[in-house]
Design a protein around this motif. Structure first.
Motif, PDB file in Angstrom:
ATOM      1  N   SER A  34       6.743 -31.964 -17.047  1.00 10.00           N
ATOM      2  CA  SER A  34       5.369 -31.502 -17.058  1.00 10.00           C
ATOM      3  C   SER A  34       4.289 -32.320 -16.835  1.00 10.00           C
ATOM      4  N   PRO A  35       3.937 -33.545 -16.955  1.00  8.42           N
ATOM      5  CA  PRO A  35       3.229 -34.421 -16.598  1.00  8.42           C
ATOM      6  C   PRO A  35       2.866 -34.694 -15.146  1.00  8.42           C
ATOM      7  N   PHE A  36       3.955 -34.339 -14.472  1.00  8.78           N
ATOM      8  CA  PHE A  36       3.681 -34.395 -12.906  1.00  8.78           C
ATOM      9  C   PHE A  36       2.815 -33.342 -12.395  1.00  8.78           C
ATOM     10  N   PHE A  37       2.471 -32.260 -13.175  1.00  6.81           N
ATOM     11  CA  PHE A  37       1.401 -31.578 -12.722  1.00  6.81           C
ATOM     12  C   PHE A  37      -0.103 -32.314 -12.638  1.00  6.81           C
ATOM     13  N   ILE A  38      -0.200 -33.301 -13.526  1.00  3.15           N
ATOM     14  CA  ILE A  38      -1.420 -34.055 -13.729  1.00  3.15           C
ATOM     15  C   ILE A  38      -1.521 -34.855 -12.362  1.00  3.15           C
ATOM     16  N   PHE A  39      -0.428 -35.696 -12.046  1.00  2.00           N
ATOM     17  CA  PHE A  39      -0.197 -36.624 -10.886  1.00  2.00           C
ATOM     18  C   PHE A  39      -0.281 -35.526  -9.515  1.00  2.00           C
ATOM     19  N   PHE A  40       0.090 -34.451  -9.728  1.00  2.00           N
ATOM     20  CA  PHE A  40      -0.141 -33.516  -8.344  1.00  2.00           C
ATOM     21  C   PHE A  40      -1.796 -33.256  -8.313  1.00  2.00           C
ATOM     22  N   ILE A  41      -2.462 -33.102  -9.344  1.00  2.00           N
ATOM     23  CA  ILE A  41      -3.777 -32.805  -9.073  1.00  2.00           C
ATOM     24  C   ILE A  41      -4.596 -34.030  -8.764  1.00  2.00           C
ATOM     25  N   TYR A  42      -4.181 -35.253  -9.267  1.00  2.00           N
ATOM     26  CA  TYR A  42      -5.287 -36.382  -8.683  1.00  2.00           C
ATOM     27  C   TYR A  42      -4.622 -36.970  -7.540  1.00  2.00           C
ATOM     28  N   SER A  43      -3.625 -36.542  -6.936  1.00  2.00           N
ATOM     29  CA  SER A  43      -2.883 -37.207  -5.669  1.00  2.00           C
ATOM     30  C   SER A  43      -3.803 -36.628  -4.678  1.00  2.00           C
ATOM     31  N   TRP A  44      -4.574 -35.832  -4.725  1.00  2.00           N
ATOM     32  CA  TRP A  44      -5.162 -35.435  -3.715  1.00  2.00           C
ATOM     33  C   TRP A  44      -6.370 -36.417  -3.298  1.00  2.00           C
ATOM     34  N   TRP A  45      -6.766 -37.357  -4.249  1.00  2.83           N
ATOM     35  CA  TRP A  45      -7.633 -38.590  -4.060  1.00  2.83           C
ATOM     36  C   TRP A  45      -7.070 -39.402  -3.040  1.00  2.83           C
ATOM     37  N   TYR A  46      -5.614 -39.577  -2.867  1.00  4.97           N
ATOM     38  CA  TYR A  46      -4.899 -40.479  -2.089  1.00  4.97           C
ATOM     39  C   TYR A  46      -5.751 -40.491  -0.574  1.00  4.97           C
ATOM     40  N   SER A  47      -5.696 -41.540   0.227  1.00 10.30           N
ATOM     41  CA  SER A  47      -5.787 -41.831   1.537  1.00 10.30           C
ATOM     42  C   SER A  47      -4.649 -41.922   2.145  1.00 10.30           C
ATOM     43  N   GLU A  48      -4.371 -41.084   3.286  1.00  5.00           N
ATOM     44  CA  GLU A  48      -3.293 -41.186   4.168  1.00  5.00           C
ATOM     45  C   GLU A  48      -3.235 -42.277   4.771  1.00  5.00           C
ATOM     46  N   SER A  49      -2.061 -42.979   5.279  1.00 10.00           N
ATOM     47  CA  SER A  49      -1.899 -44.346   5.862  1.00 10.00           C
ATOM     48  C   SER A  49      -2.760 -44.215   7.158  1.00 10.00           C
TER      49      SER A  49
END
Length: 563
Positions: free
Chosen positions: A272-287
């Protein structure tokens, strides 16, 4: 002058890189739980056949049901297996009350066992809940004739990891690292949580297969996003520190499993914590490197400007232009117009040599690792304690690996870890079975060396393959790792032929891989290659130089854009 120089200009390993690497590494705390979860969710508790209700027993022999303890009733219904324990899979067809008798002190003792007729467990099993409150084994009775289904569940999960390595590796080279990583987080969170509500064994296996696919997507794309935004000189440190998140995750798994003895609760806790990782992963920059090679220069420039601002260098947002990027990476952009496939990993001589060696190393590392780590109950001590020990040994092992990676290079470190793990596995063959402490100690050392090998191979592979096929290469080689993890449990059945045979196979595989690792190019302090031509030219130049010439001198004579 290449992309590595642009990274240095916009801050090197600055604030953005530190946040980026940290956010990408945090999920690693629970990634280790996914691969080793079967040790706990599919743990086999002590068990024996269910026996009739005590109130319905026709005791006879002037024995009252109230006079008998639970242990004494078991003596009348459950035969003794080979050794000292009760049989797990059979019971007497008729109660053998003559095996239990009273003495003058009112206690009961076992008399000689007869050749009474036995039968399989007709009314199910009774499970000991001391170590596990509930597992898939106790819930769906995966014991006795159904015992292979326990290992099959892990094999199916690893099959999902294998499928994910093949599918997500190619897709991320086509659609980008960030998009596939975000999707993988969502897939693991959703389907991993659904696994906790599985109504049947079949549903459980389907959900675990799909969860395994997501695990591959996360690992492959997180590694590439780290490597492609990190300056050359920081890659070793970042790669090793990131691996510590996986190591600490093994200890977290032991703590969660000890606290949550019910497999459904444990499954929920690690997914279930991967829902949190999914939410903040939108901050990542594409390579930006990948964007440039896919002729998306405007997007690459946008991400580079963002990184420059976060690193405290906003003035560079005006200085770096699309024309500047394209001039820096003109050769790579022209090469990237071709569509690459797995065939390109084997088409040219140097790429073929690299790919074959890496496939052997990945297979053997995973094969030996899971051969040691996936059957913790065999060590005869608390499964929670041995999981903590196995996790704790990774810290010193990876610290040593960090030192050797930085000073002796990737090739020496990779080969040494594999050869040393083989030596420890072979040594364990000659330790008597009664010396359980020594055998466990050697197994822990072997686990440490294979963990260090994993740390090196993830970093090494990302540095060896060029950007245009990096994810395809990671997918191919990690596919071999999944084949190794699927094959490892099957080898354990060879102990019925010869007890030492599994160790011979595990150790022999690690030794062969150590030899293959010697033939890989060294990548210490070498900029990432962007094209297949970079790899071919660089390696040909290295082979053409004198074998006595120091590696540092070779690298100094070559411009960074050559590799």
């Amino acid at each position: 002058m290449g992309f590595a120089d642009i990274l240095d200009e916009i801050g090197g390993f600055g604030r953005f890189q530190m946040i980026h690497v940290t956010l990408l590494s945090i999920p690693g705390l629970l990634m280790a739980s996914q691969n080793l979860l079967n040790n706990f969710t599919a743990g086999t508790p002590g068990h024996h056949c269910n026996i009739p209700n005590r109130t319905s027993l026709a005791l006879g022999q002037n024995i009252s049901a109230s006079d008998l303890s639970d242990q004494e009733v078991l003596q009348a219904f459950i035969p003794v297996a080979e050794g000292s324990g009760l049989s797990k899979c059979t019971r007497y067809t008729e109660a053998q009350w003559h095996l239990v008798k009273g003495n003058v002190s009112g206690t009961w003792t076992r008399t000689n066992v007869t050749d009474a007729e036995t039968e399989t467990c007709q009314d199910g099993w009774i499970y000991d809940k001391t170590e596990f409150q509930a597992t898939i084994v106790s819930e769906w009775d995966l014991v006795c004739t159904l015992r292979p289904l326990k290992q099959m569940s892990q094999t199916i999960y690893m099959g999902g990891v294998l499928a994910g390595a093949i599918i997500f590796g190619g897709l991320s080279d086509r659609f980008g690292r960030r998009a596939l990583l975000i999707w993988s987080y969502f897939q693991l969170a959703t389907l991993g949580t659904c696994t906790a509500f599985s109504p049947s064994y079949l549903a459980y296996c389907i959900f675990r297969f799909l969860t395994g696919m997501a695990v591959s997507g996360i690992i492959l794309n997180a590694v590439s996003l780290k490597v492609e935004w990190i300056p050359t000189k920081s890659r070793t440190l970042v790669g090793t520190i990131s691996s510590f998140f996986f190591t600490f995750g093994q200890m977290i798994l032991a703590g969660l499993a000890y606290t949550l003895r019910d497999w459904r609760k444990l499954q929920m806790a690690v997914c279930s914590p991967f829902f949190i990782f999914f939410i903040y992963s939108w901050w990542y920059s594409e390579s930006a490197r990948w964007l440039m090679l896919n002729r998306r220069s405007d997007e690459a420039l946008k991400h580079i400007h963002r990184v420059a601002r976060i690193n405290g260098k906003p003035e560079l947002a005006q200085k770096i232009t699309v024309e500047m990027l394209e001039s820096h990476m003109h050769k790579e952009v022209q090469s990237s117009k071709k569509i690459y496939t797995v065939y390109d990993l084997l088409r040219t001589p140097v790429m073929r040599q690299i790919s074959i060696c890496l496939m052997v190393v990945w297979f053997s590392t995973s094969f030996a690792y899971y051969g040691l780590a996936m059957d913790l109950q065999k060590f005869g001590v608390s499964i929670y304690l041995i999981q903590v020990i196995f996790g704790a040994v990774d810290f010193p092992a990876k610290l040593v690996a960090l030192g050797t990676l930085s000073f002796f290079g990737r090739r020496v470190t990779q080969a040494s870890c594999l050869v040393l793990s083989a030596a420890v596995i072979f040594a364990n063959i000659f330790v008597p079975a009664e010396m359980q402490t020594v055998r466990t100690t050697l197994a822990v050392l072997g686990k440490g060396f294979t963990s260090a090998s994993f740390t090196c191979i993830y970093l090494f592979t990302g540095e060896l393959y060029p950007t245009v096929v990096r994810q395809t290469g990671m997918g191919l080689t990690s596919t071999m790792a999944r084949v190794g993890s699927m094959a490892a449990p099957a080898v354990l059945i060879l102990d019925e032929v010869l007890p030492a045979l599994p160790s011979i196979v595990y150790g022999g595989s690690a030794l062969v891989a150590g030899i293959f690792a010697i033939f890989l190019p060294e990548t210490l302090n070498v900029p990432l290659p962007d094209t297949i031509e970079d790899v071919e030219e660089k390696w040909v130049k290295q082979k053409g130089r004198s074998a006595q010439e120091p590696a540092e001198k070779e690298l100094a004579l070559l411009p960074e854009s050559d590799f």
